[in-house]
Write a protein that holds these residues in place. Structure first.
Motif, short mmCIF file in Angstrom:
data_model
loop_
_atom_site.label_atom_id
_atom_site.label_comp_id
_atom_site.label_asym_id
_atom_site.label_seq_id
_atom_site.Cartn_x
_atom_site.Cartn_y
_atom_site.Cartn_z
N HIS A 106 0.89 -1.27 0.09
CA HIS A 106 -0.02 -0.02 0.19
C HIS A 106 0.84 1.34 0.17
O HIS A 106 2.03 1.42 0.40
CB HIS A 106 -0.76 -0.16 1.41
N PRO A 149 -12.27 -0.75 -3.12
CA PRO A 149 -12.11 0.20 -2.18
C PRO A 149 -11.05 0.19 -1.40
O PRO A 149 -10.55 1.24 -0.78
CB PRO A 149 -13.32 0.53 -1.41
N GLY A 150 -10.33 -0.91 -1.00
CA GLY A 150 -9.27 -1.01 0.05
C GLY A 150 -7.81 -0.89 -0.42
O GLY A 150 -7.18 -1.02 0.25
N ASN A 175 -20.12 -10.07 4.73
CA ASN A 175 -21.14 -9.22 4.76
C ASN A 175 -21.85 -9.20 6.14
O ASN A 175 -22.55 -8.04 6.59
CB ASN A 175 -22.06 -9.69 3.52
N TRP A 179 -17.68 -6.06 7.01
CA TRP A 179 -16.12 -5.80 6.99
C TRP A 179 -15.90 -6.10 5.36
O TRP A 179 -16.53 -6.93 4.61
CB TRP A 179 -15.55 -7.04 7.64
N HIS A 180 -14.69 -5.17 5.11
CA HIS A 180 -14.47 -5.38 3.65
C HIS A 180 -14.05 -6.63 3.31
O HIS A 180 -13.16 -7.44 3.97
CB HIS A 180 -13.16 -4.59 3.49
N TRP A 181 -14.22 -7.08 2.00
CA TRP A 181 -13.70 -8.33 1.25
C TRP A 181 -13.67 -7.93 -0.05
O TRP A 181 -14.28 -7.02 -0.67
CB TRP A 181 -14.27 -9.57 1.59
N TRP A 182 -12.58 -8.78 -0.79
CA TRP A 182 -12.81 -8.45 -2.46
C TRP A 182 -12.07 -9.77 -2.92
O TRP A 182 -11.22 -10.56 -2.23
CB TRP A 182 -11.77 -7.46 -2.66
N LYS A 334 -8.99 -6.03 3.45
CA LYS A 334 -8.05 -4.86 3.79
C LYS A 334 -8.79 -4.22 5.01
O LYS A 334 -8.36 -3.01 5.22
CB LYS A 334 -7.80 -4.07 2.71
N GLN A 335 -9.52 -4.71 5.75
CA GLN A 335 -10.33 -3.98 6.77
C GLN A 335 -9.40 -3.66 7.83
O GLN A 335 -9.57 -2.61 8.43
CB GLN A 335 -11.38 -5.06 7.35
N GLU A 338 -4.48 -0.76 7.47
CA GLU A 338 -3.99 0.51 7.79
C GLU A 338 -4.00 0.82 9.33
O GLU A 338 -4.69 0.15 10.07
CB GLU A 338 -4.73 1.67 7.18
N THR A 339 -2.90 1.54 9.88
CA THR A 339 -2.76 1.77 11.18
C THR A 339 -4.24 2.43 11.83
O THR A 339 -4.80 3.39 11.18
CB THR A 339 -1.87 2.93 11.36
#
Lengths: 534, 154
Positions: A106, A149-150, A175, A179-182, A334-335, A338-339
């Motif tokens: 990232h 979007p992650g 879902n 939480w995000h998934w892709w 990617k949920q 990031e910090t």
């Protein structure tokens, strides 16, 4: 010692980075030679051709060289490390046995000091590499779905691998949790691509692909590089890089398949031997002028080793999953990458969702975990375990620490008598907290999927580390081994293009970034050919 | 030391393997000491030979040399105890037996699996419904853009 004709560029190692840099430099029409200590691997060599396809993952296609023990391998003393070394010595290198999972670092991974106050920033940023990521995606043949979007925008040329039964179970659980998934980017051809056949789901991609649907550099970069005039010599194990009276690299001494010693003179030497092989070779190249090893005036050669701790949480759901009937990768989250200041650690991790296991792997893994007994109870339990397995990996960012390092073992040697590498590595407190956070989230996902028998392996069978950080890049010669375009601070015709130059490791599989960096360095070299050594 | 298991070692291995994975008539599963499977174990043990020998010797020692004379309950208790202690020999013995057992045609068919290599036929993976992704598609980008200033501008 046999003397060879001088070449313009000598590349050591034919894996992810060596192949990419060879292909990129080929357009200069320089005389380029690559030395590779392993062999070509033929499609018929891969385990999926035979009925022993699973057993060979624990044999000649084991990803840990100490267990694989081919005569083309070198031993590694990794006794003082919970994480074990993975590599492959052959044309294609580690891309022969990687999972083909294809995330990028990232943008924040390049600026951890500025953003989070830890470790160091890279001397380059994500945006300097972006066009090389894209070029590499086209060359390797990436599959994926735009619009995630992650992660920053990317344009994989092929559609993603199928969601499958396993992916659908994970997706519904994610879902429910919000939480995000892709779907994961991979280098598995999901359509016919550039002469490669599309994936027919031979199972886990780790032990190579008989179909040729998984991109490894022996079938992507190398055919093009060879056609463009690059020479690739196999079964050539380099012992040391020799320097001349001016302190420049003069070439390399290597052993051929018969054990004969050769000197290969070169104008430029490029190291592409991975984060363990490169420091090993630099340390083995110590001389009166460079008593602490070549390119090591900073003392950082071999230090800051990053291996990516990777706990895996497994469980069993009610329905039959994809098992070993598909590539092991399916999707990422990617949920928690990031910090988040609310957590008790900095940086983060990717959650990677695996498919399952084949009959043999399930049995071996479950007996090791204590879930599958021996005796009359064996069959009944086994029937509950085969195919409903779900596994989530926690790919942790592993910040650099100088005490994590590669040195030369005082006793262990390879079959040519070359001192072998020794690994000293400990997982930091920050990483341990990150691991526990990720394990807890993965357990929540398992619960949302209705899984039972949920269990965690903090350091897992067959999940050894990636090899990064041991010859880091930077602008300060006292704090780095190579400059911001891959050239040694100390030896101005010596370049390093593999994962050694990483300043941080991120929380992702590193191969796409290793290759993007290699293409970037090759591009920098081409732009500076007139004054490359200034 | 011989590069293959001796007849006596094969006898011991058969006793141990048969206790580790006994036959099940109900499930149509052979035992791991089935001659075809045992032969496959012996042929494929390869680099694990020394460890397998060590495991056999350790199990015999735990049984005071009389493993074959134990009843099935005692055999199972001994083997599960030995395996739970871990170690490379126990892992190697288990791996050798399981790798041969779970590629046997009869075993795979009884488990509802196809008895074949993955290549060249491959497998079909269901594509499933990508509408599951709708919940995620409309999220705003949340990766950390290092080019953004404190005011949210690039």
């Amino acid at each position: 010692m046999a003397g060879n004709e001088r070449v313009d560029v000598l590349i050591i190692g034919s894996g992810a980075s060596g192949a990419a840099v060879a292909w990129s430099l080929a357009e200069t029409k320089m005389r380029i030679l690559c030395l590779e200590q392993g062999d070509w691997v033929k499609p018929t060599d891969f385990p999926s051709n035979g009925r022993d396809w699973e057993a060979r993952r624990f044999g000649d296609f084991e990803i840990r060289p100490n267990l694989r023990g081919r005569d083309t391998d070198y031993p590694v003393n990794d006794d003082n490390s919970l994480m074990k070394v993975a590599n492959f010595n052959g044309v294609g290198g580690g891309t022969i046995i990687y999972t083909a999972h294809w995330p990028r670092l990232h943008p924040s991974d390049f600026k951890v000091k500025s953003l989070d106050g830890v470790a160091d920033d890279w001397p380059i940023d994500y945006w300097a590499l972006e066009r090389f990521y894209e070029e590499n995606d086209r060359m390797m043949g990436a599959s994926g779905l735009p619009g995630d979007p992650g992660v920053p925008p990317r344009h994989p040329p092929m559609p993603p691998i199928p969601l499958g039964r396993t992916g659908a179970v994970y997706a519904q659980a994610m879902n429910r949790l919000g939480w995000h998934w892709w779907p994961s980017d991979t280098t598995i051809a999901t359509t016919p691509y550039d002469g490669r056949a599309q994936c027919i789901n031979l199972g886990h991609c780790t032990p190579g692909c008989a179909q040729g649907a998984k991109a490894s550099t022996d079938i992507t970069y190398w055919p093009l590089a060879l056609r463009a005039g690059v020479e690739l010599r196999t079964r050539c194990r380099v012992r040391e890089i020799v320097t001349d009276e001016h302190g420049m690299a003069a070439g390399a001494i290597y052993y051929d398949a018969e054990g004969r010693e050769h000197f290969q003179p070169a104008e430029v030497v490029i190291m592409a031997c991975n984060g363990v092989g490169t420091p090993r070779l630099l340390l083995n190249s110590a001389s009166a002028r460079f008593p602490n090893g070549l390119a090591n005036s900073s003392g950082l050669v071999g230090r800051n080793l990053m291996l990516h701790p990777w706990p895996v949480v497994s469980g069993y759901v009610e329905e039959e999953m994809d098992g070993a009937r598909a590539p092991i990768t399916s999707m990422w989250s990617k949920q928690f990458y990031e910090t988040d200041p609310a957590r008790d650690f900095v940086r983060g991790y990717t959650l990677q969702f695996g498919r399952g296991a084949g009959p043999v792997t399930e049995a071996i893994g479950s007996t090791a975990a204590g879930h599958l007994p021996w005796g009359r109870g064996h069959h009944g339990i086994y029937r509950q375990l085969l195919n409903p397995r779900a596994s989530i990996g926690v790919a942790c960012d592993d910040l650099p620490e100088e005490h994590n390092r590669v040195t030369l073992d005082p006793e262990l040697k390879d079959s040519n008598g070359i001192p072998a590498p020794r690994i000293d590595y400990a997982i930091s407190e920050n990483t341990r907290r990150m691991m526990e956070h990720g394990i807890a989230r993965a357990e929540e996902i398992m619960a949302a999927a209705g899984a039972t028998r949920v269990h965690t392996s903090r350091t897992v069978l067959n999940y050894p580390g990636h090899l990064l950080g041991t010859a880091r890049m930077g602008t300060d010669p006292e704090r780095s081994v190579v400059n911001e375009w891959g050239r040694s601070h100390d030896v101005k015709n010596l370049f390093i293009v593999d994962g050694s130059v990483f300043v941080t490791g991120g929380g992702v599989n590193p191969t796409s970034t290793i290759q993007a960096v290699a293409l970037y360095i090759a591009d920098q070299m081409k732009q500076r050919l007139a004054n490359l050594f200034d | 030391m011989s590069a293959t298991l001796s007849p006596a070692e094969m006898d011991h291995l058969g006793e141990i393997a048969g206790a580790m994975i006994p036959a099940s008539a109900d499930l149509r599963m052979p035992a791991a000491d089935d001659p075809v499977i045992l032969d496959d174990i012996a042929k494929s043990v390869g680099r694990d030979l020394a460890l397998v020998r060590e495991a056999i010797a350790a199990i015999l020692k735990m049984a005071n040399g009389a493993f074959a004379g134990l009843d099935q309950d005692a055999k199972e208790a001994l083997i599960n105890d030995y395996h739970a202690r871990g170690g490379a020999p126990a892992e190697a013995l288990g791996r050798a037996i399981l790798a041969a057992y779970y590629r046997d045609d009869r075993v795979l068919v009884a488990l509802g699996q196809e008895a074949r290599s993955p290549f060249p036929k491959g497998h079909v993976v269901e594509p499933r419904d990508w509408s599951l992704l709708d919940a995620v598609r409309h999220r705003a980008p949340f990766w950390r853009d290092d080019r953004m200033t404190g005011t949210g501008e690039r």
